[in-house]
Design a protein around this motif. Structure first.
Motif, mmCIF file in Angstrom:
data_model
loop_
_atom_site.group_PDB
_atom_site.id
_atom_site.type_symbol
_atom_site.label_atom_id
_atom_site.label_comp_id
_atom_site.label_asym_id
_atom_site.label_seq_id
_atom_site.Cartn_x
_atom_site.Cartn_y
_atom_site.Cartn_z
ATOM 1 N N ILE A 107 0.857 -1.180 0.000
ATOM 2 C CA ILE A 107 0.000 0.000 0.000
ATOM 3 C C ILE A 107 0.896 1.234 0.000
ATOM 4 C CG2 ILE A 107 -1.771 1.276 1.250
ATOM 5 C CD1 ILE A 107 -2.571 -1.417 2.535
ATOM 6 N N ASP A 108 0.677 2.116 -0.953
ATOM 7 C CA ASP A 108 1.431 3.361 -1.050
ATOM 8 C C ASP A 108 0.665 4.441 -0.289
ATOM 9 O OD1 ASP A 108 3.112 5.407 -1.734
ATOM 10 O OD2 ASP A 108 2.759 5.276 -3.889
ATOM 11 N N LEU A 109 1.298 5.045 0.691
ATOM 12 C CA LEU A 109 0.650 6.083 1.491
ATOM 13 C C LEU A 109 1.161 7.453 1.052
ATOM 14 C CD1 LEU A 109 0.860 4.334 4.975
ATOM 15 C CD2 LEU A 109 -1.079 4.421 3.422
ATOM 16 N N LEU A 110 0.476 8.046 0.083
ATOM 17 C CA LEU A 110 0.754 9.376 -0.462
ATOM 18 C C LEU A 110 2.156 9.518 -1.036
ATOM 19 C CD1 LEU A 110 -0.853 11.525 2.372
ATOM 20 C CD2 LEU A 110 -1.841 10.980 0.171
ATOM 21 N N GLY A 111 2.794 8.421 -1.366
ATOM 22 C CA GLY A 111 4.139 8.485 -1.903
ATOM 23 C C GLY A 111 5.207 8.765 -0.861
ATOM 24 N N LEU A 112 4.806 8.885 0.401
ATOM 25 C CA LEU A 112 5.761 9.174 1.476
ATOM 26 C C LEU A 112 6.366 7.892 2.027
ATOM 27 C CD1 LEU A 112 3.691 11.877 3.386
ATOM 28 C CD2 LEU A 112 5.532 12.256 1.752
ATOM 29 N N VAL A 113 5.519 6.930 2.349
ATOM 30 C CA VAL A 113 5.948 5.632 2.867
ATOM 31 C C VAL A 113 5.081 4.554 2.233
ATOM 32 C CG1 VAL A 113 6.792 6.517 5.084
ATOM 33 C CG2 VAL A 113 4.434 5.783 4.885
ATOM 34 N N LYS A 114 5.542 3.318 2.347
ATOM 35 C CA LYS A 114 4.764 2.186 1.840
ATOM 36 C C LYS A 114 4.621 1.164 2.949
ATOM 37 C CE LYS A 114 5.962 2.890 -2.909
ATOM 38 N NZ LYS A 114 6.405 2.352 -4.166
ATOM 39 N N LEU A 115 3.473 0.526 2.965
ATOM 40 C CA LEU A 115 3.185 -0.518 3.940
ATOM 41 C C LEU A 115 2.996 -1.821 3.170
ATOM 42 C CD1 LEU A 115 2.583 -1.061 6.957
ATOM 43 C CD2 LEU A 115 0.182 -0.737 6.414
ATOM 44 N N ALA A 116 3.823 -2.809 3.493
ATOM 45 C CA ALA A 116 3.747 -4.106 2.813
ATOM 46 C C ALA A 116 3.297 -5.163 3.813
ATOM 47 C CB ALA A 116 5.105 -4.474 2.233
ATOM 48 N N SER A 117 2.503 -6.090 3.342
ATOM 49 C CA SER A 117 2.083 -7.200 4.200
ATOM 50 C C SER A 117 2.241 -8.508 3.429
ATOM 51 C CB SER A 117 0.636 -7.026 4.660
ATOM 52 O OG SER A 117 -0.247 -7.147 3.580
ATOM 53 N N ILE A 118 2.684 -9.516 4.159
ATOM 54 C CA ILE A 118 2.796 -10.865 3.609
ATOM 55 C C ILE A 118 1.821 -11.725 4.401
ATOM 56 C CG2 ILE A 118 4.300 -12.833 3.208
ATOM 57 C CD1 ILE A 118 6.677 -10.919 3.344
ATOM 58 N N ASN A 119 0.835 -12.277 3.730
ATOM 59 C CA ASN A 119 -0.134 -13.154 4.380
ATOM 60 C C ASN A 119 0.246 -14.595 4.077
ATOM 61 O OD1 ASN A 119 -1.642 -10.941 5.295
ATOM 62 N ND2 ASN A 119 -2.715 -10.831 3.339
ATOM 63 N N ASN A 120 0.744 -15.289 5.082
ATOM 64 C CA ASN A 120 1.167 -16.677 4.931
ATOM 65 C C ASN A 120 -0.019 -17.567 5.280
ATOM 66 O OD1 ASN A 120 2.406 -19.157 4.939
ATOM 67 N ND2 ASN A 120 4.155 -18.503 6.165
ATOM 68 N N SER A 121 -0.556 -18.247 4.283
ATOM 69 C CA SER A 121 -1.753 -19.072 4.505
ATOM 70 C C SER A 121 -1.421 -20.363 5.243
ATOM 71 C CB SER A 121 -2.430 -19.374 3.172
ATOM 72 O OG SER A 121 -1.528 -20.048 2.318
ATOM 73 N N ILE A 122 -0.175 -20.806 5.227
ATOM 74 C CA ILE A 122 0.195 -22.041 5.925
ATOM 75 C C ILE A 122 0.187 -21.828 7.441
ATOM 76 C CG2 ILE A 122 2.048 -23.718 6.284
ATOM 77 C CD1 ILE A 122 2.882 -23.212 3.387
ATOM 78 N N THR A 123 0.857 -20.758 7.884
ATOM 79 C CA THR A 123 0.926 -20.492 9.329
ATOM 80 C C THR A 123 -0.184 -19.575 9.799
ATOM 81 O OG1 THR A 123 2.420 -18.631 8.977
ATOM 82 C CG2 THR A 123 3.429 -20.786 9.378
ATOM 83 N N LYS A 124 -1.003 -19.091 8.858
ATOM 84 C CA LYS A 124 -2.090 -18.158 9.161
ATOM 85 C C LYS A 124 -1.568 -16.940 9.932
ATOM 86 C CE LYS A 124 -5.851 -21.521 9.167
ATOM 87 N NZ LYS A 124 -5.559 -21.967 7.883
ATOM 88 N N THR A 125 -0.503 -16.341 9.383
ATOM 89 C CA THR A 125 0.133 -15.186 9.999
ATOM 90 C C THR A 125 0.351 -14.114 8.943
ATOM 91 O OG1 THR A 125 1.308 -16.686 11.479
ATOM 92 C CG2 THR A 125 2.114 -14.445 11.384
ATOM 93 N N SER A 126 0.149 -12.867 9.340
ATOM 94 C CA SER A 126 0.448 -11.724 8.480
ATOM 95 C C SER A 126 1.685 -11.023 9.029
ATOM 96 C CB SER A 126 -0.711 -10.737 8.459
ATOM 97 O OG SER A 126 -1.809 -11.303 7.805
ATOM 98 N N TYR A 127 2.610 -10.711 8.150
ATOM 99 C CA TYR A 127 3.842 -10.003 8.511
ATOM 100 C C TYR A 127 3.781 -8.616 7.864
ATOM 101 C CZ TYR A 127 5.280 -14.755 9.585
ATOM 102 O OH TYR A 127 5.338 -16.026 10.089
#
Length: 174
Positions: free
Chosen positions: A129-149
């Protein structure tokens, strides 16, 4: 007791005082106090103006700096970042679960590599997710461990923020 006897007992005589200005400060004290208050008010106003000016100048400069150093989406390598998290690279040195010796570190590397490859094979979901071009937020959703990083991209670098377990989709058999 009335006012006259109180004033008389303070002055040390038994006769009532006829001076109406006995308890009030001298005119020179009043002017000194007034000038001090006025000087304090002027100094506070000057500091407020300087503070606002610094904010008006610093905010756009900080925004320009963040925009010019925001990492690209292509620079985020989900598999590599996931391996770093699973190895324990982002854990504090005082954390008891962080690998300490050579054997623990080697085992953590192998485990992280296997789990990251399995997550990539299973198709973990990566969102940026690009937040106004200032910073970006990335998420990794691992379906095996059911965890988001979650990772924050700013100043030419991706930084790990946190991991959060998400509930699995349960199917209902009727």
């Amino acid at each position: 007791q009335n006012l006259f006897t109180m004033a008389a007992s303070r002055s040390g005589s038994n006769s009532p005082s006829n001076d109406p200005n006995e308890g009030s400060p001298a005119p020179s004290e009043i002017s000194t106090i007034a000038l001090s208050l006025l000087g304090t008010f002027v100094a506070a106003r000057c500091l407020a103006v300087v503070s606002r000016l610094a904010t008006v100048l610093a905010a756009p400069l900080a925004g320009f700096y963040l925009m010019s150093t925001c990492p690209t989406n292509e620079s985020f390598d989900a598999k590599r970042e996931l391996k770093r998290v699973l190895r324990g690279d982002y854990k504090a040195d005082t954390d008891p679960s962080k690998p300490k010796n050579f054997l623990e570190k080697a085992l953590a590397k192998v485990t992280a590599s296997v789990e990251a490859e399995a997550a990539a094979f299973a198709g973990c979901n990566v969102e940026i997710i690009d937040l106004l071009g200032l910073v970006k937020l990335a998420s990794i959703n691992n379906s095996i461990t059911k965890t988001s990083y979650y990772f924050l991209g700013a100043v030419n670098k991706w930084r790990y923020i946190m991991a959060k377990d998400f509930p699995g989709k349960e199917t209902k058999n009727d």
